[in-house]
Design a protein around this motif. Structure first.
Motif, short mmCIF file in Angstrom:
data_model
loop_
_atom_site.label_atom_id
_atom_site.label_comp_id
_atom_site.label_asym_id
_atom_site.label_seq_id
_atom_site.Cartn_x
_atom_site.Cartn_y
_atom_site.Cartn_z
N SER A 16 19.81 -44.79 19.40
CA SER A 16 19.73 -43.33 19.39
C SER A 16 21.07 -42.73 18.95
O SER A 16 21.10 -41.72 18.25
N ARG A 17 22.15 -43.38 19.36
CA ARG A 17 23.47 -42.88 18.98
C ARG A 17 23.66 -42.91 17.48
O ARG A 17 24.22 -41.98 16.88
N ALA A 18 23.20 -44.00 16.83
CA ALA A 18 23.32 -44.10 15.38
C ALA A 18 22.48 -43.02 14.70
O ALA A 18 22.92 -42.40 13.72
N LEU A 19 21.28 -42.77 15.20
CA LEU A 19 20.42 -41.74 14.62
C LEU A 19 21.04 -40.35 14.77
O LEU A 19 20.97 -39.52 13.86
N TYR A 22 23.68 -40.10 12.15
CA TYR A 22 23.07 -39.79 10.86
C TYR A 22 22.75 -38.30 10.77
O TYR A 22 22.96 -37.66 9.73
N GLY A 23 22.22 -37.76 11.87
CA GLY A 23 21.86 -36.35 11.87
C GLY A 23 23.07 -35.45 11.77
O GLY A 23 23.07 -34.45 11.04
N ASP A 24 24.14 -35.80 12.50
CA ASP A 24 25.35 -34.99 12.48
C ASP A 24 25.97 -34.95 11.08
O ASP A 24 26.61 -33.95 10.70
N LEU A 25 25.79 -36.03 10.32
CA LEU A 25 26.33 -36.10 8.96
C LEU A 25 25.39 -35.47 7.94
O LEU A 25 25.73 -35.35 6.77
N VAL A 27 22.58 -36.77 6.96
CA VAL A 27 21.86 -37.80 6.21
C VAL A 27 20.40 -37.89 6.69
O VAL A 27 19.49 -38.08 5.89
N LEU A 28 20.21 -37.73 7.99
CA LEU A 28 18.86 -37.80 8.56
C LEU A 28 18.71 -36.73 9.64
O LEU A 28 18.76 -37.04 10.84
N PRO A 29 18.51 -35.48 9.25
CA PRO A 29 18.31 -34.45 10.27
C PRO A 29 16.95 -34.63 10.95
O PRO A 29 16.00 -35.11 10.33
N PRO A 30 16.85 -34.30 12.23
CA PRO A 30 15.56 -34.41 12.90
C PRO A 30 14.58 -33.40 12.32
O PRO A 30 14.98 -32.36 11.79
N SER A 31 13.30 -33.72 12.40
CA SER A 31 12.28 -32.80 11.90
C SER A 31 12.20 -31.55 12.77
O SER A 31 11.92 -30.45 12.29
N ALA A 173 30.39 -49.18 14.36
CA ALA A 173 30.67 -48.17 13.32
C ALA A 173 29.56 -47.14 13.26
O ALA A 173 29.81 -45.93 13.16
N GLU A 174 28.32 -47.61 13.32
CA GLU A 174 27.17 -46.69 13.25
C GLU A 174 27.14 -45.76 14.46
O GLU A 174 26.68 -44.62 14.36
N GLU A 175 27.62 -46.24 15.59
CA GLU A 175 27.63 -45.41 16.80
C GLU A 175 28.79 -44.43 16.81
O GLU A 175 28.92 -43.62 17.73
#
Length: 251
Positions: A16-19, A22-25, A27-31, A173-175
């Motif tokens: 969840s931390r990696a996701l 991604y959202g904060d950057l 790259v993958l915003p939540p729907s 790194a992802e976290e």
């Protein structure tokens, strides 16, 4: 239909931390974000996440992935192109499997091994010239002799240790871990101990360990072949920064 961030993390084999990272950057915003602050992802977001994970396996960092996703907006065409690459990799790995299977069969049945088929799909000397240029022929010869002298179990154990280290670096790194954090510095300590176990290197010979470690760390970022081991350029940059801190503090 949509899925919670915990469900998506479990499905994709990430965290969840990696996701959230991604959202904060962007790259993958939540729907959507629920009233309770929980993040949810729909089918289109899952397709985007699949593309992100595929591109990370190619060694791309998150800024590069973001640029690719912005440029290649036709998701089906992009996935079809990646599928062709995956099929090529499957063919190459299939050749390796066939070569190893043939070797095992030959050993079991005490048949004459077909040398010209044993290394189909392999390039086991691809780094020889580069190592000799960087650290000398003696360093390559000592490392090569050490590797060939290992038992199968020892060699397998060393590979598993290296793979686990790479996975742990990429996950940290992802976290979004801080390179100077306790978590990152423990990984750096493990990394240096791993390097010290390889004969022919300054780390093993107690030479300029700090210079050797920081030099390698810079190469992890500069050379995409090495960056790929740590999840891409972003991951390799995290490894480099953590190793620099460790070298300054402990070497």
């Amino acid at each position: 239909m949509d899925w919670s961030i915990q469900q998506v993390a479990k499905l994709a084999g990430t965290t969840s931390r990696a996701l959230r990272h991604y959202g904060d950057l962007g790259v993958l915003p939540p729907s959507r974000v629920g009233a309770n602050g929980y993040r949810y992802y729909d089918e289109r977001a899952l397709v985007r996440l699949q593309r992100i994970l595929l591109l990370r396996e190619l060694g791309l960092g998150l800024p590069q992935i973001s640029a690719v996703l912005a440029r290649e907006t036709d998701e089906r065409r992009a996935l079809e192109a990646h599928l062709e690459w995956l099929r090529g990799e499957r063919e190459r790995i299939g050749r390796q499997i066939a070569a190893v299977t043939g070797t095992i069969r030959g050993l079991e049945e005490q048949e004459e091994l077909m040398a010209e088929k044993m290394f189909d799909g392999f390039d086991h000397t691809q780094y020889k010239h580069e190592v000799e240029q960087r650290w000398g022929a003696e360093a390559y010869a000592r490392s090569d002799a050490w590797w060939r002298g290992m038992s199968d179990d020892d060699r397998r154990g060393w590979q598993e240790r290296a793979a686990a280290l790479s996975r742990d670096w990429a996950a940290a790194a992802e976290e979004g871990a801080d390179p100077a954090s306790e978590q990152a510095q423990e990984l750096a300590r493990r990394h240096v101990e791993w390097l010290r176990g390889i004969p022919g290197t300054p780390a093993a010979d107690r030479g300029d360990i700090a210079g050797y470690v920081t030099g390698l760390a810079d190469m992890y970022v500069a050379d995409e072949r090495f960056a790929r081991n740590y999840g891409g350029v972003d991951g390799a940059t995290f490894v480099r920064d953590a190793l620099r801190v460790y070298a300054e503090r402990s070497l």
